[in-house]
Design a protein around this motif. Structure first.
Motif, mmCIF file in Angstrom:
data_model
loop_
_atom_site.group_PDB
_atom_site.id
_atom_site.type_symbol
_atom_site.label_atom_id
_atom_site.label_comp_id
_atom_site.label_asym_id
_atom_site.label_seq_id
_atom_site.Cartn_x
_atom_site.Cartn_y
_atom_site.Cartn_z
ATOM 1 N N ILE A 1 -11.519 9.188 -5.836
ATOM 2 C CA ILE A 1 -11.843 9.135 -4.419
ATOM 3 C C ILE A 1 -13.140 9.905 -4.195
ATOM 4 O O ILE A 1 -13.264 11.068 -4.582
ATOM 5 C CB ILE A 1 -10.716 9.738 -3.562
ATOM 6 N N THR B 1 0.528 5.473 0.000
ATOM 7 C CA THR B 1 -0.431 6.554 0.229
ATOM 8 C C THR B 1 0.293 7.885 0.290
ATOM 9 O O THR B 1 1.324 8.011 0.951
ATOM 10 C CB THR B 1 -1.203 6.340 1.549
ATOM 11 N N ALA C 1 0.846 -1.195 0.000
ATOM 12 C CA ALA C 1 0.000 0.000 0.000
ATOM 13 C C ALA C 1 0.878 1.241 0.000
ATOM 14 O O ALA C 1 1.770 1.378 0.838
ATOM 15 C CB ALA C 1 -0.921 0.006 1.213
ATOM 16 N N THR D 1 -0.789 12.085 0.735
ATOM 17 C CA THR D 1 -1.781 13.144 0.900
ATOM 18 C C THR D 1 -1.054 14.476 0.875
ATOM 19 O O THR D 1 -0.153 14.715 1.685
ATOM 20 C CB THR D 1 -2.545 12.994 2.222
ATOM 21 N N THR E 1 -2.078 -1.394 -3.680
ATOM 22 C CA THR E 1 -3.016 -0.295 -3.546
ATOM 23 C C THR E 1 -2.261 1.028 -3.487
ATOM 24 O O THR E 1 -1.312 1.169 -2.713
ATOM 25 C CB THR E 1 -3.868 -0.440 -2.276
ATOM 26 N N ILE E 2 -2.671 1.989 -4.313
ATOM 27 C CA ILE E 2 -2.088 3.328 -4.311
ATOM 28 C C ILE E 2 -3.220 4.329 -4.092
ATOM 29 O O ILE E 2 -4.239 4.285 -4.772
ATOM 30 C CB ILE E 2 -1.362 3.630 -5.633
ATOM 31 N N THR E 3 -3.018 5.237 -3.137
ATOM 32 C CA THR E 3 -3.997 6.285 -2.865
ATOM 33 C C THR E 3 -3.269 7.620 -2.825
ATOM 34 O O THR E 3 -2.350 7.800 -2.027
ATOM 35 C CB THR E 3 -4.712 6.055 -1.518
ATOM 36 N N VAL E 4 -3.661 8.549 -3.701
ATOM 37 C CA VAL E 4 -3.033 9.871 -3.758
ATOM 38 C C VAL E 4 -4.140 10.923 -3.776
ATOM 39 O O VAL E 4 -5.000 10.919 -4.661
ATOM 40 C CB VAL E 4 -2.127 10.030 -4.990
ATOM 41 N N ASN E 5 -4.100 11.842 -2.802
ATOM 42 C CA ASN E 5 -5.150 12.847 -2.667
ATOM 43 C C ASN E 5 -4.525 14.206 -2.392
ATOM 44 O O ASN E 5 -3.720 14.358 -1.472
ATOM 45 C CB ASN E 5 -6.096 12.465 -1.524
#
Length: 199
Positions: free
Chosen positions: A108, A16, A14, A18, A44-48
């Motif tokens: 997202i 991430t 994962a 932000t 899993t990649i999450t970029v916000n």
């Protein structure tokens, strides 16, 4: 002959990021690739981006590639950024970087509209690319972008596949090719085209 500094990156976990402060020079928040390098995401990649980023700043990119190939079999969730920014350099030769998505590149919920993939590339999509902004933004290049889709490409608020916002193309530039195979879906937001390319 391969590039001596080429590397192959794989992420199965994962990642991430932000962004809370606006920055002018952040590019490749998760990964940056150069010629002959590759990045594979099976995790899993999450970029916000939740900063008060001025509109005149260039968009942030989660993954930046200059002549490098990108494969996603996992999930990439985006808010206010471009997921994959793909460029072709003069030294990259006639072949565009390859992008393969059999996973998901998605928006997202509640975050600022994101762009899925932007640049000049050869894309094979059997998965899902669904964002608030353009799912795929084709930029001008010396070699024509080719998109082969048997999955889902969609946007909530924009055309699903589009060229730059001004829609300008020179007659000297190659024509992009979009192949929507059986079972493939391409859909734009309400009142938007599925595909909008300049002539």
């Amino acid at each position: 002959m391969g590039y001596s500094n080429a590397i192959a990156l794989t992420s199965s976990g994962a990642l991430t990021a932000t962004v809370t402060e606006p920055s002018l020079f952040v590019n490749g928040l998760v990964a940056s690739l150069s010629r002959d390098s590759s990045f594979t995401n099976s995790g899993t990649i999450t970029v916000n981006d939740v900063s008060t980023r001025p509109s005149y700043y260039a968009p942030l990119n989660a993954i930046y590639s200059l002549d490098g190939n990108v494969t996603n079999t996992g999930s990439i969730a985006l808010g206010g950024v471009t997921g994959l920014s793909i460029d072709q350099s003069y030294y990259g030769g006639p072949d565009l970087p390859n992008v393969s998505n059999s996973g998901s590149i998605t928006q997202i919920a509640g975050a600022a509209d994101a762009v899925g993939i932007e640049g000049s590339f050869t894309l094979t999509n059997t998965g899902t690319i669904s964002t608030g902004g353009r799912a795929i933004s084709i930029l001008k290049g010396s070699t024509a972008t080719t998109i082969t889709n048997s999955g889902t490409i969609s946007s909530a608020h924009a055309p699903a596949i589009a060229d730059p916002a001004n829609g300008y193309y020179s007659y000297l530039e190659p024509v992009s090719k979009i192949i929507n195979q059986a079972g493939g879906t391409i859909s734009g937001g309400a009142g938007q085209s599925a595909i909008r390319l300049g002539l």
